[in-house]
Design a protein around this motif. Structure first.
Motif, PDB file in Angstrom:
ATOM      1  N   ALA A  68       1.038  -1.327   0.045  1.00 48.68           N
ATOM      2  CA  ALA A  68       0.131   0.018   0.118  1.00 48.68           C
ATOM      3  C   ALA A  68       0.902   1.316   0.125  1.00 48.68           C
ATOM      4  O   ALA A  68       1.896   1.188   0.753  1.00 48.68           O
TER       5      ALA A  68
ATOM      6  N   ILE B  10       0.716   5.264   0.813  1.00 46.99           N
ATOM      7  CA  ILE B  10      -0.091   6.133   1.536  1.00 46.99           C
ATOM      8  C   ILE B  10       0.569   7.689   1.535  1.00 46.99           C
ATOM      9  O   ILE B  10       1.773   7.695   1.400  1.00 46.99           O
TER      10      ILE B  10
ATOM     11  N   VAL C  16      -2.699   8.214   8.919  1.00 49.89           N
ATOM     12  CA  VAL C  16      -2.214   6.917   9.059  1.00 49.89           C
ATOM     13  C   VAL C  16      -3.265   6.095  10.061  1.00 49.89           C
ATOM     14  O   VAL C  16      -3.447   4.882   9.828  1.00 49.89           O
TER      15      VAL C  16
ATOM     16  N   ALA D 165      -6.128  -1.895   4.386  1.00 45.19           N
ATOM     17  CA  ALA D 165      -5.112  -2.036   5.143  1.00 45.19           C
ATOM     18  C   ALA D 165      -5.124  -3.520   5.836  1.00 45.19           C
ATOM     19  O   ALA D 165      -3.911  -4.002   6.385  1.00 45.19           O
TER      20      ALA D 165
ATOM     21  N   VAL E  67      -2.676  -5.944   3.189  1.00 44.73           N
ATOM     22  CA  VAL E  67      -1.386  -5.632   2.755  1.00 44.73           C
ATOM     23  C   VAL E  67      -0.376  -6.039   3.832  1.00 44.73           C
ATOM     24  O   VAL E  67      -0.495  -6.251   5.069  1.00 44.73           O
TER      25      VAL E  67
ATOM     26  N   TRP F 122       3.299  -4.713   3.280  1.00 44.31           N
ATOM     27  CA  TRP F 122       4.039  -3.745   3.345  1.00 44.31           C
ATOM     28  C   TRP F 122       3.554  -2.192   2.827  1.00 44.31           C
ATOM     29  O   TRP F 122       2.649  -2.391   2.065  1.00 44.31           O
ATOM     30  N   VAL F 123       4.205  -1.213   3.481  1.00 42.53           N
ATOM     31  CA  VAL F 123       3.555   0.051   3.334  1.00 42.53           C
ATOM     32  C   VAL F 123       4.623   1.195   3.014  1.00 42.53           C
ATOM     33  O   VAL F 123       5.576   0.906   3.391  1.00 42.53           O
TER      34      VAL F 123
ATOM     35  N   ILE G 195       4.918   5.048   2.744  1.00 47.47           N
ATOM     36  CA  ILE G 195       4.479   6.413   2.995  1.00 47.47           C
ATOM     37  C   ILE G 195       5.330   7.394   2.531  1.00 47.47           C
ATOM     38  O   ILE G 195       6.489   7.795   2.601  1.00 47.47           O
TER      39      ILE G 195
ATOM     40  N   ILE H 152       3.898  -3.772   7.525  1.00 50.99           N
ATOM     41  CA  ILE H 152       2.369  -3.417   8.398  1.00 50.99           C
ATOM     42  C   ILE H 152       2.324  -3.622   9.587  1.00 50.99           C
ATOM     43  O   ILE H 152       1.698  -2.739  10.350  1.00 50.99           O
TER      44      ILE H 152
END
Length: 737
Positions: free
Chosen positions: A11, A13, A44, A54, A57, A59-60, A62, A122
């Motif tokens: 994801a 963000i 967040v 959310a 997933v 991994w994120v 940002i 995550i």
């Protein structure tokens, strides 16, 4: 393994104007003023709690909204691991190293100076997010520690509380980052060789030639919704290639125009989605739709150099230092025995010790025998004494600048040194960091110096007249890093060529030398360039070593030397060393230069101007700090008396309160158009005048008492003789007397 990677969900963000799913206008109930930056951690937290995405997933990534993505950011490919996020470097977060971290996290040793790009698992984000939000609120409320010296925030307004909220929250969660300072770059900064940045963060003003862009100038623009409206077009790539010969700096300029061109391309696509009519044809629109532009902006992928982490580079650097011992360095600077050079010496030597420069420093003091007998500044620096050449012993020419090459030659011939490299500076300099041959790539046969572009004589008949190798003439000066073997061969030529150019009065003209005074004053500079050309010493010219206060710095450059040879200003305040030529700043207790404005009072609208003014303030503050310490070492009398600030228009010493910030309001004087509280006379003058007045008073009293006593004695004697009838004898005795 490949199939596993394909099913991994990532994801991305980015920061929006409010909470995801319902903003609060960036204002907490307990805060007095809006703080939109808190929306980032709050958004967040909200996304983690309320988004279905959310839940699916692993991994994120940002990012901030003011970024351009040039290629895929895949967390595991850039090194992210569970418990070890990858982040970009935010070196200005100095609060990780001081009391701010001690106050706001139980693990200050885990505080990392990171932000901008964040790539993490995550599970780590779920642990971190609430701490990120709560620590942001905590730092934002800590107004006592908003000032720049605690936070590094030039505005001192707590605006980067969210960034500290992240670093302190991550420290609380026990997360240690892998820090990468290659993947993200600010347009205008120069990438390292071999590095391909994946993110462009256009948070600062950047320039390409006469064109510039700052997002702050477009804060209220309706550019997304107004059909056909784009940001001003930058120069074309072919124009940029003509601007800059250095390939790495040229690549930086191309990245800058790529950034704004990509934004404009996005605006065109958005306008079409909004139902806007097709825009009229223009050369710029044609370029944005061309195959050439598509080729320039095709997705980029990190190179091996891009993926190098800061910790890996540091380890390699330490290993290199261990394997190869560093050469010894000695620093020289030339002065004369005058008050003008004395205060410059105090400033330079103080900054030398602060800078971390390896090796020792020596002052080459050129002085006549007569002047040396009266000279009071022998203890200002480690000194090598040199006979003065200001008045040439053979020609009688008055030219003090020749003392520089003459002093270097004298030092070489009279001093034994084990230094392999010599760094030569001017007295009117302040060091900000070490100047080392290994960092700036100086070698035997290849000295390093800084550009003096006004030495146009390297390009015309002057060079052809004074060197057999005009093609080897480099327009350099100021800071010199040279191998000792080269210097031994070169020093005599430097002196000889200086005398030769100085004697060539037919070519003093500005159009030949670049000297606006046409006085031959810069003959010593040409003596250096022509002497080096004779030996075919080709310089590595580096414009990131030295800066003149008052000049706009290149973004991201940490200059090592201030050269305050020219007048510079900050608002109505100004400083020009020439105005202090005859003022004794060193032997008059507590003398200092007029204080510059406080950084917090500066205008923040133009970042270039702001950075320029901050450097100017740093320069003069360092010199004043050096003078203060010098006066303390001298044990100036009456430590409770005010420190003296001198006005450049006179040599009168002006007294200030020694409690910084408090001044005796009974006197005011305008210095450089800035109101400065002063007294009328120096403490020294007051002591002398006061002493003289006191002595004169007691002399008058003594004379009066003697006169009265004499009259009383005469009256007594006269009365006695008269009473005894011996008046005649008294008159005879008086005549004898």
């Amino acid at each position: 393994m490949a199939e596993f990677l394909w099913v991994m969900a990532v994801a991305v963000i980015w920061e929006l104007g409010g909470f995801v799913g319902g903003g609060v206008e960036g204002k907490r109930p307990e805060q007095e003023a809006p703080y939109p930056a808190i929306n980032k951690p709050a958004g967040v937290v909200h996304w983690l709690e309320h988004s279905e995405e959310a839940k699916n997933v692993d991994w994120v990534v940002i990012l901030d909204a003011d970024m351009i993505i040039r290629g895929p950011i895949i967390p595991w490919e850039i090194g992210a691991e569970k418990g070890r996020p990858v982040a970009a470097f935010y070196g200005y977060l100095v609060g990780c190293d001081n009391i701010l971290a001690d106050l706001h996290t139980k693990h200050p040793e885990l505080c990392d100076k990171v932000g901008g790009l964040l790539a993490m698992h995550i599970d780590d984000l779920r642990k971190l997010a609430p701490l990120w939000l709560s620590k942001t609120e905590e730092v934002r409320e800590d107004r006592a520690h908003w000032p720049t010296n605690y936070t590094g925030d030039v505005y001192g307004k707590g605006w980067i509380s969210e960034m500290y909220g992240y670093s302190f929250g991550a420290a609380e969660a026990g997360l240690r980052h892998k820090i990468n300072d290659n993947l993200m770059i600010y347009p205008g900064y120069v990438p390292r060789e071999g590095v391909e940045p994946i993110l462009l963060h256009y948070g600062l003003l950047f320039r390409v030639g006469n064109w510039s862009f700052s997002k702050l100038e477009h804060h209220e623009d309706d550019i997304v919704y107004k059909c056909g409206k784009l940001f001003p077009e930058p120069p074309y790539p072919r124009e940029v290639k003509l601007m800059e010969p250095d390939p790495n700096k040229r690549r930086s300029l191309l990245i800058s125009i790529e950034c704004i061109n990509t934004i404009n391309e996005g605006l065109l696509a958005q306008h079409a989605a909004n139902g806007c009519p097709a825009p009229k044809w223009s050369k710029y629109l044609s370029f944005l739709k061309s195959n050439r532009f598509a080729e320039l902006t095709k997705p980029k992928h990190p190179t091996p150099a891009s993926l190098e982490l800061m910790e890996d580079r540091k380890q390699r650097h330490v290993a290199d230092e261990t394997e190869k011992p560093r050469p010894k360095i000695h620093t020289l600077f030339s002065t004369e025995c005058t008050p003008y050079f004395d205060w410059q010496t105090v400033g330079l030597v103080h900054s030398f010790h602060l800078s971390g420069q390896p090796g020792n420093i020596t002052r080459l003091l050129s002085c006549t025998d007569e002047d040396l007998k009266k000279y009071e500044g022998r203890d200002l620096a480690p000194t090598h004494y040199v006979p003065s050449m200001s008045r040439h012993p053979l020609t009688g020419d008055w030219y003090p600048a020749i003392n520089k090459p003459a002093a270097v030659l004298h030092w070489l011939n009279h001093v034994e040194t084990d230094a392999e490299f010599i760094v030569i500076l001017d007295a009117d300099m302040v060091m900000r960091g070490p100047i080392t041959p290994w960092e700036f790539k100086a070698e035997r046969g290849h000295p390093v110096s800084t550009p003096y572009e006004y030495l146009i004589g390297c390009d015309n008949e002057l060079a052809k007249l004074h060197t057999r190798h005009p093609e080897a003439c480099d327009k350099v000066g100021g800071v010199i890093i040279m191998h000792i073997d080269d210097l031994r061969k070169f020093a005599l030529l430097w002196l000889h060529k200086t005398e030769e150019v100085r004697a060539d009065k037919d070519h003093y003209a500005t159009n030949i030398t670049g000297d606006i005074y046409e006085s031959g004053w810069i003959s010593e500079m040409y003596g250096y360039s022509f002497g080096a050309a004779e030996l075919k010493l080709r310089h590595l010219v580096d414009d990131e070593i030295m800066i003149y206060p008052g000049y706009v710095p290149q973004p991201g450059v940490k200059y090592r030397v201030f050269h305050y040879g020219l007048e510079f200003r900050v608002g109505n305040w100004s400083f020009d060393k020439a105005r202090w030529r005859d003022t004794d700043m060193v032997n008059r207790c507590w003398a200092k230069f007029p204080d510059p404005p406080e950084p917090l009072t500066l205008n923040k609208t133009d970042n270039d101007v702001l950075q320029r003014d901050l450097l100017s303030i740093e320069c003069i503050r360092t010199i004043n700090e050096a003078l203060q310490l010098h006066h303390e070492r001298r044990k100036c009398q009456d430590l409770n008396s005010p420190p003296a600030t001198l006005n450049s228009e006179t040599t009168t010493e002006i007294s200030y309160s020694r409690k910084f910030g408090k001044v005796d309001p009974s006197f005011t004087l305008k210095i450089n158009n800035t109101e400065t509280n002063t007294s009328r006379e120096s403490s020294e003058t007051t002591e002398k005048d006061g002493g003289f007045s006191s002595l004169r008073f007691w002399i008058v009293v003594l004379w009066a008492a003697s006169g009265l006593g004499f009259v009383a004695v005469i009256f007594f004697l006269f009365s006695g003789h008269r009473w005894k009838g011996t008046r005649g004898r008294h008159h005879r005795n008086k005549r004898k007397t």
